[in-house]
Design an enzyme around this catalytic site. Sequence first.
Site, PDB file in Angstrom:
ATOM      1  N   GLY A 150     -51.455  21.859 -20.487  1.00 30.15           N
ATOM      2  CA  GLY A 150     -52.225  21.251 -21.174  1.00 30.15           C
ATOM      3  C   GLY A 150     -53.705  21.841 -21.268  1.00 30.15           C
TER       4      GLY A 150
ATOM      5  N   PRO B 249     -57.744  22.291 -21.046  1.00 30.65           N
ATOM      6  CG  PRO B 249     -59.231  24.224 -21.137  1.00 30.65           C
ATOM      7  CD  PRO B 249     -58.107  23.370 -21.873  1.00 30.65           C
TER       8      PRO B 249
ATOM      9  CB  THR C 213     -55.690  17.350 -19.861  1.00 31.27           C
ATOM     10  OG1 THR C 213     -54.966  18.668 -19.375  1.00 31.27           O
ATOM     11  CG2 THR C 213     -56.106  17.498 -21.087  1.00 31.27           C
TER      12      THR C 213
ATOM     13  CE  LYS D 244     -54.152  22.538 -16.931  1.00 33.17           C
ATOM     14  NZ  LYS D 244     -55.249  22.159 -17.779  1.00 33.17           N
ATOM     15  CB  THR D 245     -56.240  20.287 -10.669  1.00 27.49           C
ATOM     16  OG1 THR D 245     -56.382  21.536 -11.411  1.00 27.49           O
ATOM     17  CG2 THR D 245     -56.317  20.799  -9.313  1.00 27.49           C
TER      18      THR D 245
ATOM     19  CD  GLU E 293     -78.715  15.224 -39.560  1.00 31.51           C
ATOM     20  OE1 GLU E 293     -77.427  14.717 -39.504  1.00 31.51           O
ATOM     21  OE2 GLU E 293     -78.765  16.247 -39.332  1.00 31.51           O
TER      22      GLU E 293
HETATM   23  P1  ADP Z   1     -57.258  20.496 -15.492  1.00 31.57           P
HETATM   24  O1  ADP Z   1     -56.649  20.908 -13.870  1.00 31.57           O
HETATM   25  O2  ADP Z   1     -56.305  20.193 -16.255  1.00 31.57           O
HETATM   26  O3  ADP Z   1     -58.311  21.424 -16.060  1.00 31.57           O
HETATM   27  P2  ADP Z   1     -58.459  18.666 -13.447  1.00 31.57           P
HETATM   28  O4  ADP Z   1     -57.318  18.121 -12.909  1.00 31.57           O
HETATM   29  O5  ADP Z   1     -59.330  19.443 -12.905  1.00 31.57           O
HETATM   30  O6  ADP Z   1     -58.393  19.388 -15.069  1.00 31.57           O
HETATM   31  O7  ADP Z   1     -59.437  17.582 -13.940  1.00 31.57           O
HETATM   32  C1  ADP Z   1     -60.985  17.452 -13.896  1.00 31.57           C
HETATM   33  C2  ADP Z   1     -61.212  16.075 -13.626  1.00 31.57           C
HETATM   34  O8  ADP Z   1     -61.243  15.224 -14.837  1.00 31.57           O
HETATM   35  C3  ADP Z   1     -60.707  15.298 -12.506  1.00 31.57           C
HETATM   36  O9  ADP Z   1     -61.235  15.637 -11.185  1.00 31.57           O
HETATM   37  C4  ADP Z   1     -60.803  13.859 -12.811  1.00 31.57           C
HETATM   38  O10 ADP Z   1     -62.182  13.578 -12.288  1.00 31.57           O
HETATM   39  C5  ADP Z   1     -60.887  13.832 -14.140  1.00 31.57           C
HETATM   40  N1  ADP Z   1     -59.746  13.643 -14.888  1.00 31.57           N
HETATM   41  C6  ADP Z   1     -58.924  14.471 -15.753  1.00 31.57           C
HETATM   42  N2  ADP Z   1     -58.005  13.457 -16.347  1.00 31.57           N
HETATM   43  C7  ADP Z   1     -57.985  12.452 -15.672  1.00 31.57           C
HETATM   44  C8  ADP Z   1     -57.086  11.130 -15.704  1.00 31.57           C
HETATM   45  N3  ADP Z   1     -56.144  11.195 -16.397  1.00 31.57           N
HETATM   46  N4  ADP Z   1     -57.520  10.266 -15.206  1.00 31.57           N
HETATM   47  C9  ADP Z   1     -58.643  10.346 -14.156  1.00 31.57           C
HETATM   48  N5  ADP Z   1     -59.463  11.409 -14.204  1.00 31.57           N
HETATM   49  C10 ADP Z   1     -59.411  12.359 -14.932  1.00 31.57           C
HETATM   50 ZN    ZN Z   2     -76.107  19.321 -40.751  1.00 29.17          ZN
HETATM   51 MG    MG Z   3     -57.274  22.554 -13.051  1.00 26.78          MG
END
Ligand code: ADP
Ligand code: ZN
Ligand code: MG
Length: 638
Positions: A229, A231, A233, A235-236, A451
């Site tokens: 997915g 960045p 979103t 995943k981590t 604008e």
């Molecule tokens: P990725 O690994 O996909 O780049 P992360 O898991 O690092 O994204 O997400 C970064 C931060 O965004 C998380 O620590 C959280 O605070 C927020 N976040 C992202 N998705 C969600 C979600 N579905 N629900 C709540 N918080 C989210």
């Molecule tokens: Zn413009």
């Molecule tokens: Mg991540």
Amino acid sequence: MVEKKMNKPQKNGNKKSSNTIRSIIFFSLTAIFVYALILNFSHPAKVEEVALSDVVARANDENGNIKKISVSGNDINITLKGKDQPTEHSYKDASGTLYDLGLINYCNKLSGDELKKCNEKYPTVEYSEPVNYSDIIFNILTLGIPIVAIIIFFSYMLRQAQSMNRENMGFGKAKAKLYGPDKKKVTFEDVAGNESAKQDLEEIVDFLKNPKKYESLGAKIPRGVLLAGEPGTGKTLMARAVAGEANVPFFSISGSEFAEMFVGVGASRVRDLFSKAKKNAPSIIFIDEIDAVAHKRDARGGAGREDEQTLNQILVEMDGFDNESGVIVMAATNRVDMLDKALLRPGRFDRHVDVTLPERKDRLAILKVHFKKKPLEEGVDLDSLAAKTAGSSGADLANIANEAAITAAREGHKTITSGDITEAFERVAIGPKRQSKVMNDYEKKLTAYHEAGHAIVGHVLPDSDPVHKVTIIPRGHTGGVTWFLPPEDRSYKNIYELKDVLARAMGGRIAEKIIFGNDDITTGASSDLKNVAQLAKEMIIEEGMGDETRNLVFPDEATGYYTISTGKPYSEKTAELIDKEIKKLSDEAAKRAELVLSANKKVLDRLATALLEKETLEEEDLPELLKGTTLPEGARLH
Ligand code: ADP
Ligand code: ZN
Ligand code: MG
């Protein structure tokens, strides 16, 4: 989240400092000892007592056989004629110093030949200050301390080098972070939205919790789960939630960390990581940003051998899993298309979980998660923020929530207001307000018309999103902003909608042209034009929306094939055709914008005047101001 580092026991610190103290003491003592020894040797060891009267008599006698007498305190050094080394004598039986004893340096005032002759007859007499013990201490301090310091320094360097060596050998140890099951957990509750991904992962949690249930039925437990997915979103977050839900240890390492490693180290890290995980099974290994090591092997033409070794080791380890190992490898990437196919084979990362950008209701849920611990003013409407943030990721939304709290604090609010949230949203979307930028009247007028041009074209064209807000307050790199809000999330946009987006983006520059004349082109529209160029290119190359290239797409470098002549996935002729189609789209957009604005010049003036006066026009101000617009036939597409 509290994290515990595996490879650094806390105790180390104490041990190290007591070691240092011990070695400092040791080296200081050694240095002092050596110094004393040197001091000692500089004095001849043999001491012989003589009667002073004898010395005096002999010294004053021209045949006394003494070449030189040096006197220092109670010590007399006598060098006999025909000898080089003095013999040390000590003088014990008289008070006072030898200065008083009538030892004369007979030759003191002579020079040349006379001095030579005299020196042959009479001894040279030298007086020097007696050795002073406070001097010795001083010497020890001035000489000894630097010596000790140098010794300590070198021994420290030596030890440093040794420990480096040791660490070198330990490079292979994974720097994985462990999120133990006993630490503060992330659970699915912390992950808002993304229900389908959570459902997929629910199964993984169950595998980890009740492996027996699956084994007894002969089911193969999945080894690898790939989270794909964009960045931010989550995943981590999601991977950690799986560990939290299953209550198992979570070993995480990022692909980019492998990239920093020395040759050969990546592979041994992988080995170590897997062996740790197996020892702690059931457990999860999480390889974040796996694309950093597992990009297509041919994509870089032989470069990145280290990556290859690391990747191979990951594959070897995964192949070596037996059903009972109880370790599940999760990985995250935002570039599935870039991954090596070997990684995606059955038995490896064969489960894919798509983590998508949140839809409106998911955005609301995410906002709720992130505003949970932040005091909101009564009546604040998070849903309208959710509506405004189409295309934002969870990380963006978390960022907005945080910015809103910061804004509220800066403004001295007790609770977060709608205003704070709007400010935070615009700050995140475009950049901070630029209070300092002073526009002169001409610039202000130009911006207002610019604008207003965007707003009117967007308002008049039938397939454009409605205007949400217009402002000429500078923010980020822009002089002003016109916001259009999609009424709902849609996965697809049709060609008419996209063409209206192009036309309304052109509206700014065309309005300037209509009001200030053709030659008065400003730089204010450059980002609009870039957006037009980008969108038009995408429409032609990716969406097959060109007139003459309808239904033909021209895939990009990552996925495409290459023709020999251009190095692009299309021929020279096609390249020209693509350019032509792109130009056609932007010309058409400019023409439609011009038609709309010429037909609605009165409204344009009205809106620009209102903008100059109020600077920001909200959604509720707009219907009145935009009344009476017409859509000219030429601008109509269907
Ligand atoms: P990725 O690994 O996909 O780049 P992360 O898991 O690092 O994204 O997400 C970064 C931060 O965004 C998380 O620590 C959280 O605070 C927020 N976040 C992202 N998705 C969600 C979600 N579905 N629900 C709540 N918080 C989210
Ligand atoms: Zn413009
Ligand atoms: Mg991540």
